[in-house]
Scaffold this motif. Structure first.
Motif, PDB file in Angstrom:
ATOM      1  N   UNK A   1       0.838  -1.189   0.000  1.00 55.16           N
ATOM      2  CA  UNK A   1       0.000   0.000   0.000  1.00 55.16           C
ATOM      3  C   UNK A   1       0.872   1.238   0.000  1.00 55.16           C
ATOM      4  N   UNK A   2       0.293   2.388  -0.342  1.00 55.73           N
ATOM      5  CA  UNK A   2       1.089   3.611  -0.404  1.00 55.73           C
ATOM      6  C   UNK A   2       1.724   3.938   0.938  1.00 55.73           C
ATOM      7  N   UNK A   3       2.909   4.440   0.911  1.00 47.33           N
ATOM      8  CA  UNK A   3       3.618   4.827   2.128  1.00 47.33           C
ATOM      9  C   UNK A   3       4.130   6.247   1.918  1.00 47.33           C
ATOM     10  N   UNK A   4       3.214   7.237   1.876  1.00 44.32           N
ATOM     11  CA  UNK A   4       3.647   8.599   1.596  1.00 44.32           C
ATOM     12  C   UNK A   4       4.463   9.157   2.751  1.00 44.32           C
ATOM     13  N   UNK A   5       5.503   9.869   2.421  1.00 47.04           N
ATOM     14  CA  UNK A   5       6.287  10.525   3.464  1.00 47.04           C
ATOM     15  C   UNK A   5       5.493  11.698   4.005  1.00 47.04           C
ATOM     16  N   UNK A   6       5.461  11.872   5.335  1.00 42.49           N
ATOM     17  CA  UNK A   6       4.743  13.023   5.877  1.00 42.49           C
ATOM     18  C   UNK A   6       5.274  14.352   5.343  1.00 42.49           C
ATOM     19  N   UNK A   7       6.535  14.387   4.943  1.00 40.95           N
ATOM     20  CA  UNK A   7       7.106  15.618   4.410  1.00 40.95           C
ATOM     21  C   UNK A   7       6.499  15.968   3.053  1.00 40.95           C
TER      22      UNK A   7
ATOM     23  N   UNK B   1     -11.677   7.286   3.042  1.00 41.36           N
ATOM     24  CA  UNK B   1     -10.846   7.207   1.853  1.00 41.36           C
ATOM     25  C   UNK B   1      -9.461   6.696   2.217  1.00 41.36           C
ATOM     26  N   UNK B   2      -9.046   5.587   1.623  1.00 47.34           N
ATOM     27  CA  UNK B   2      -7.671   5.116   1.783  1.00 47.34           C
ATOM     28  C   UNK B   2      -6.787   5.985   0.912  1.00 47.34           C
ATOM     29  N   UNK B   3      -5.801   6.617   1.504  1.00 47.42           N
ATOM     30  CA  UNK B   3      -4.938   7.517   0.744  1.00 47.42           C
ATOM     31  C   UNK B   3      -4.171   6.739  -0.313  1.00 47.42           C
ATOM     32  N   UNK B   4      -4.213   7.256  -1.518  1.00 46.35           N
ATOM     33  CA  UNK B   4      -3.450   6.702  -2.640  1.00 46.35           C
ATOM     34  C   UNK B   4      -2.903   7.898  -3.413  1.00 46.35           C
ATOM     35  N   UNK B   5      -1.567   8.055  -3.446  1.00 50.13           N
ATOM     36  CA  UNK B   5      -1.006   9.230  -4.116  1.00 50.13           C
ATOM     37  C   UNK B   5      -1.332   9.301  -5.603  1.00 50.13           C
ATOM     38  N   UNK B   6      -1.755   8.186  -6.198  1.00 53.47           N
ATOM     39  CA  UNK B   6      -2.081   8.176  -7.623  1.00 53.47           C
ATOM     40  C   UNK B   6      -3.528   8.608  -7.886  1.00 53.47           C
ATOM     41  N   UNK B   7      -4.333   8.767  -6.835  1.00 51.19           N
ATOM     42  CA  UNK B   7      -5.740   9.116  -7.007  1.00 51.19           C
ATOM     43  C   UNK B   7      -6.035  10.432  -6.297  1.00 51.19           C
ATOM     44  N   UNK B   8      -6.810  11.309  -6.904  1.00 50.45           N
ATOM     45  CA  UNK B   8      -7.193  12.532  -6.188  1.00 50.45           C
ATOM     46  C   UNK B   8      -8.122  12.177  -5.031  1.00 50.45           C
TER      47      UNK B   8
END
Length: 128
Positions: free
Chosen positions: A4-10, A54-61
């Motif tokens: 699953x996405x692991x976006x950096x908090x930064x 909403x599950x965060x996904x950096x590829x989806x708005x």
């Protein structure tokens, strides 16, 4: 946990959301690896019932006015993620944080049973 996405908090502007559920775990942590898929499944099931989750996904708005659910994996050694973990005093894994834009924080350490996951998510939705 790596599927699953692991976006950096930064790289993520958390201020754009009113309520965020953040799960911090680590690959190789048996409790995390059991809890995260269960949490993600409950988010999707509740969303299918018209709950604003909403599950965060950096590829989806991300749509507006939803509770965004993010999962962070501490295994990668990302210094920004470590700062995030230090800021919120992440000790035990997994740790679930419900962060509100007004600065309110609700924290849970450990694995939640399905009924408690639902209660936590629906309580977060009520704060929208």
């Amino acid at each position: 946990m790596s599927d699953h996405p692991d976006p950096s908090p930064a790289k993520l502007d958390l201020s754009q959301y009113k309520v965020i559920v953040v799960v911090v775990g680590q690959e190789g942590c048996p409790a995390c690896e059991a809890y995260v898929p269960q949490l993600q499944a409950r988010v999707e099931q509740l969303r299918a019932q018209a709950q604003p989750l909403w599950l965060y996904d950096p590829a989806q708005p991300t749509p507006p006015n939803v509770v965004v659910v993010l999962v962070y994996d501490l295994a990668g050694g990302d210094p920004e993620l470590q700062k995030f973990a230090d800021r919120y005093k992440i000790g035990g894994l997994p740790t679930t944080l419900v962060l509100r834009s007004d600065g309110g924080i609700f924290r849970l350490e450990g694995v939640l049973a399905t009924g408690h996951i639902d209660q936590m998510l629906l309580t977060a939705v009520q704060q929208l």
